[in-house]
Design a protein around this motif. Structure first.
Motif, PDB file in Angstrom:
ATOM      1  N   VAL A  59     -55.970  47.816  28.035  1.00 31.73           N
ATOM      2  CA  VAL A  59     -56.625  48.560  29.136  1.00 31.73           C
ATOM      3  C   VAL A  59     -57.848  47.888  29.701  1.00 31.73           C
ATOM      4  CG1 VAL A  59     -57.920  50.625  29.203  1.00 31.73           C
ATOM      5  CG2 VAL A  59     -55.721  50.703  27.989  1.00 31.73           C
ATOM      6  N   LEU A 110     -48.709  55.841  35.064  1.00 29.05           N
ATOM      7  CA  LEU A 110     -47.271  56.446  35.667  1.00 29.05           C
ATOM      8  C   LEU A 110     -46.174  56.424  34.739  1.00 29.05           C
ATOM      9  CD1 LEU A 110     -47.834  55.230  39.120  1.00 29.05           C
ATOM     10  CD2 LEU A 110     -48.420  57.631  38.348  1.00 29.05           C
ATOM     11  N   ARG A 138     -50.961  57.726  48.303  1.00 27.89           N
ATOM     12  CA  ARG A 138     -52.184  57.882  47.839  1.00 27.89           C
ATOM     13  C   ARG A 138     -53.012  56.523  48.231  1.00 27.89           C
ATOM     14  NH1 ARG A 138     -53.570  61.860  43.904  1.00 27.89           N
ATOM     15  NH2 ARG A 138     -52.062  63.416  43.699  1.00 27.89           N
ATOM     16  N   ILE A 187     -50.242  50.392  43.227  1.00 27.31           N
ATOM     17  CA  ILE A 187     -49.360  50.435  42.024  1.00 27.31           C
ATOM     18  C   ILE A 187     -49.009  49.313  41.364  1.00 27.31           C
ATOM     19  CG2 ILE A 187     -47.256  51.282  41.243  1.00 27.31           C
ATOM     20  CD1 ILE A 187     -47.583  53.742  43.568  1.00 27.31           C
ATOM     21  N   THR A 216     -46.347  50.624  34.257  1.00 30.60           N
ATOM     22  CA  THR A 216     -46.669  50.948  35.710  1.00 30.60           C
ATOM     23  C   THR A 216     -47.896  51.809  35.794  1.00 30.60           C
ATOM     24  OG1 THR A 216     -44.407  50.559  36.501  1.00 30.60           O
ATOM     25  CG2 THR A 216     -45.863  51.636  38.006  1.00 30.60           C
ATOM     26  N   HIS A 219     -45.711  62.739  34.328  1.00 31.47           N
ATOM     27  CA  HIS A 219     -45.502  63.478  35.508  1.00 31.47           C
ATOM     28  C   HIS A 219     -46.585  64.533  36.030  1.00 31.47           C
ATOM     29  CE1 HIS A 219     -41.221  62.744  35.198  1.00 31.47           C
ATOM     30  NE2 HIS A 219     -41.117  63.385  33.917  1.00 31.47           N
TER      31      HIS A 219
HETATM   32  C1  CQM Z   1     -50.731  60.207  38.901  1.00 33.06           C
HETATM   33  C2  CQM Z   1     -50.452  61.639  39.618  1.00 33.06           C
HETATM   34  C3  CQM Z   1     -51.287  62.717  40.011  1.00 33.06           C
HETATM   35  C4  CQM Z   1     -49.684  61.240  40.861  1.00 33.06           C
HETATM   36  O1  CQM Z   1     -49.051  62.160  41.465  1.00 33.06           O
HETATM   37  P1  CQM Z   1     -48.247  62.042  42.967  1.00 33.06           P
HETATM   38  O2  CQM Z   1     -47.808  63.498  43.162  1.00 33.06           O
HETATM   39  O3  CQM Z   1     -49.020  61.545  43.736  1.00 33.06           O
HETATM   40  O4  CQM Z   1     -46.944  61.462  42.118  1.00 33.06           O
HETATM   41  P2  CQM Z   1     -45.954  60.442  42.132  1.00 33.06           P
HETATM   42  O5  CQM Z   1     -45.060  60.810  43.469  1.00 33.06           O
HETATM   43  O6  CQM Z   1     -45.525  60.660  40.928  1.00 33.06           O
HETATM   44  O7  CQM Z   1     -46.510  59.135  42.283  1.00 33.06           O
HETATM   45  C5  CQM Z   1     -47.336  58.635  43.091  1.00 33.06           C
HETATM   46  C6  CQM Z   1     -46.832  56.938  43.499  1.00 33.06           C
HETATM   47  O8  CQM Z   1     -46.681  56.377  42.236  1.00 33.06           O
HETATM   48  C7  CQM Z   1     -45.114  56.013  42.360  1.00 33.06           C
HETATM   49  N1  CQM Z   1     -44.772  56.044  40.903  1.00 33.06           N
HETATM   50  C8  CQM Z   1     -44.812  56.973  40.094  1.00 33.06           C
HETATM   51  N2  CQM Z   1     -44.124  56.966  38.861  1.00 33.06           N
HETATM   52  C9  CQM Z   1     -43.932  55.476  38.920  1.00 33.06           C
HETATM   53  C10 CQM Z   1     -43.320  54.547  38.185  1.00 33.06           C
HETATM   54  N3  CQM Z   1     -42.814  55.148  36.880  1.00 33.06           N
HETATM   55  N4  CQM Z   1     -42.837  53.305  38.261  1.00 33.06           N
HETATM   56  C11 CQM Z   1     -43.209  52.849  39.748  1.00 33.06           C
HETATM   57  N5  CQM Z   1     -43.978  53.698  40.620  1.00 33.06           N
HETATM   58  C12 CQM Z   1     -44.147  55.050  40.349  1.00 33.06           C
HETATM   59  C13 CQM Z   1     -44.606  56.882  43.031  1.00 33.06           C
HETATM   60  O9  CQM Z   1     -43.367  56.199  43.677  1.00 33.06           O
HETATM   61  C14 CQM Z   1     -45.581  57.104  44.400  1.00 33.06           C
HETATM   62  O10 CQM Z   1     -45.430  55.952  45.161  1.00 33.06           O
HETATM   63  P3  CQM Z   1     -45.882  56.207  46.589  1.00 33.06           P
HETATM   64  O11 CQM Z   1     -47.238  56.537  46.738  1.00 33.06           O
HETATM   65  O12 CQM Z   1     -46.041  54.726  47.318  1.00 33.06           O
HETATM   66  O13 CQM Z   1     -45.094  56.956  47.283  1.00 33.06           O
HETATM   67  C15 CQM Z   1     -49.245  62.350  38.870  1.00 33.06           C
HETATM   68  O14 CQM Z   1     -47.984  61.611  38.666  1.00 33.06           O
HETATM   69  C16 CQM Z   1     -49.726  62.894  37.455  1.00 33.06           C
HETATM   70  O15 CQM Z   1     -50.313  63.567  37.148  1.00 33.06           O
HETATM   71  N6  CQM Z   1     -49.338  62.032  36.456  1.00 33.06           N
HETATM   72  C17 CQM Z   1     -49.744  62.076  34.994  1.00 33.06           C
HETATM   73  C18 CQM Z   1     -50.609  60.624  34.896  1.00 33.06           C
HETATM   74  C19 CQM Z   1     -51.093  60.855  33.572  1.00 33.06           C
HETATM   75  O16 CQM Z   1     -51.962  61.862  32.977  1.00 33.06           O
HETATM   76  N7  CQM Z   1     -50.992  59.861  32.667  1.00 33.06           N
HETATM   77  C20 CQM Z   1     -51.332  59.561  31.332  1.00 33.06           C
HETATM   78  C21 CQM Z   1     -53.093  59.603  31.158  1.00 33.06           C
HETATM   79  S1  CQM Z   1     -53.581  58.401  31.977  1.00 33.06           S
HETATM   80  C22 CQM Z   1     -53.579  57.033  30.822  1.00 33.06           C
HETATM   81  O17 CQM Z   1     -52.995  57.265  29.726  1.00 33.06           O
HETATM   82  C23 CQM Z   1     -54.327  55.699  30.962  1.00 33.06           C
HETATM   83  C24 CQM Z   1     -54.410  54.528  30.080  1.00 33.06           C
HETATM   84  C25 CQM Z   1     -52.902  54.418  29.552  1.00 33.06           C
HETATM   85  O18 CQM Z   1     -55.350  54.657  29.148  1.00 33.06           O
HETATM   86  C26 CQM Z   1     -54.485  53.331  31.052  1.00 33.06           C
HETATM   87  O19 CQM Z   1     -53.541  53.030  31.869  1.00 33.06           O
HETATM   88  O20 CQM Z   1     -55.587  52.862  30.961  1.00 33.06           O
END
Ligand code: CQM
Length: 362
Positions: free
Chosen positions: A100, A111, A143, A148, A170, A305
């Motif tokens: 991280v 994501l 966004r 990403i 990702t 999600h």
């Molecule tokens: C982040 C939020 C607000 C975005 O919400 P949104 O409505 O904007 O959602 P989205 O449509 O799901 O995604 C935004 C963009 O990401 C892309 N995307 C999405 N998923 C993927 C994927 N798998 N692979 C590749 N691309 C992906 C998606 O295609 C889109 O691209 P675009 O902006 O160009 O249209 C919403 O998705 C949300 O609330 N998600 C939950 C996030 C969360 O709580 N994650 C866990 C906690 S953070 C964490 O653990 C941290 C860690 C581990 O410590 C650390 O990384 O350091």
């Protein structure tokens, strides 16, 4: 003239002066913006982390993962381990935790993750060596403040060099010069449906028990009845401080998302959120409590999600996708599941496909 070497030169009793002082000071930043990452870059993650029995047991206890093979030597040996290994969720969270600082400390949310492979089990005391390669970078169209980035990460035993676990993850990562502000709307909380696939049938069947044959028979029955094998797990776990801030810090995960409420107040989530690996581990624990797991094999298409914050309660839902009686030792079969973690409002927060070896009736 002020003597700047005088320890009293900073007047902490005067809030306004100190505020003005802070305003003039540069911040020594941590983590990297999106622009730092270029496809093909290799990163070696330096933080040391030794897998520990205490860490594994704490993770298991807090997330309700009670499989005795990871607590007791008699069951571990019966299940083909030389000795009690650390729990695979803890191993995975530790390997990711120490990445991280280099990959995602700047902020932005986790994501998804795919191609999670457990190559071998790890004992308490194993020191980790972790490296990542940048697989893909792109700006976010929805966004504009974020890019990403996808990395391929490998966690190895530092002493033997053997790979323990590997995966691709990702994240959204803040851009140094965002095209605009946050730009995005609220999270919908609905899992994407990339294939636009069909809805589940009206009839959902639950397996009779948790052995391989139970899952296989349920799938056979479902096929005959045009039903699906899908069911809920009864347990829930409310996110407390220990889970949201304590467990990620224990894996050296320095992401501010989990422990800095002040910084997170202005972020899309508005508050600290649970480490994705904690959320998923809880939902998997609920599922594992209803099956006779033999060994974890792999995970794919993991997605986060919606945010999980303090006070949310995590429940689990499972769909059985496939059974393979020819995989693994004779006493087991492979089952592929789709697991969904959801909160008290029935909002999905995580989904992913998992293949595990499951014990047969003897
Ligand atoms: C982040 C939020 C607000 C975005 O919400 P949104 O409505 O904007 O959602 P989205 O449509 O799901 O995604 C935004 C963009 O990401 C892309 N995307 C999405 N998923 C993927 C994927 N798998 N692979 C590749 N691309 C992906 C998606 O295609 C889109 O691209 P675009 O902006 O160009 O249209 C919403 O998705 C949300 O609330 N998600 C939950 C996030 C969360 O709580 N994650 C866990 C906690 S953070 C964490 O653990 C941290 C860690 C581990 O410590 C650390 O990384 O350091």
């Amino acid at each position: 003239m002020t003597d700047w070497s005088d320890p009293d030169a900073i007047d902490c009793s005067d809030g306004a002066t100190f505020d003005a002082l802070l305003d003039r000071a540069d911040t020594r930043e941590k983590g990297h913006y999106f622009e730092f990452f270029a496809e093909g870059d290799e990163l070696t993650h330096d933080p040391g982390l030794r897998l520990s029995q205490h860490g594994s047991e704490q993770w298991m206890g807090q997330t309700l993962n009670h499989d005795p093979a990871y607590w007791r030597s008699d069951t571990a040996r019966e299940r083909g381990f030389e000795d009690v290994p650390v729990h695979p969720d803890y191993l995975l969270a530790c390997v990711m935790g120490i990445t991280v600082e280099d990959l995602s400390e700047k902020g932005g949310y986790f994501l998804g993750r795919t191609d999670v492979e457990f190559h071998r089990s790890a004992r308490p005391g194993t020191e980790l060596a972790v490296t990542s390669r940048v697989v893909d970078t792109r700006t976010s169209s929805s966004r504009p403040a974020y890019g990403i980035v996808t990395w391929a990460t490998e966690g190895r035993d530092r002493e033997t060099g053997e790979t323990l676990v590997s995966y691709q993850r990702t994240n959204m990562i803040p851009r140094r010069e965002p095209a605009a502000t946050d730009g995005g709307g609220e999270a919908t909380g609905r899992p994407d449906d990339p294939d636009g696939g069909p809805d589940l049938p009206e009839t959902l069947l639950a397996p009779e028990g948790g052995r391989f044959e139970d899952f296989r028979d349920a799938l056979d029955d479902a096929e005959a009845e045009s039903a699906a094998v899908a069911y809920r797990h009864e347990r829930g776990r409310t996110m407390d401080d220990q889970l949201v801030a304590g467990l990620p810090l224990a894996t050296l995960n320095t992401a501010r998302q989990h422990h800095n409420r002040d910084e997170m107040a202005d972020s899309p989530s508005g508050d600290i959120v649970a480490y994705g690996d904690v959320t998923r581990s809880i939902a998997l624990a609920h599922a594992r409590s209803d099956e006779a797991t033999y060994r974890e094999r792999r995970f794919a298409d993991e997605r986060f999600h919606s945010f999980v914050t303090l006070g949310d309660t995590i429940y689990g839902f499972t769909r059985v996708l496939d059974c393979d009686g020819d995989a693994g030792p004779e006493a087991v079969g492979a089952v592929t599941f789709e697991h969904v973690a959801f909160n008290q409002d029935n909002t999905p927060v995580y989904s992913g496909r998992r293949t595990a070896l499951v014990q047969r009736y003897q």
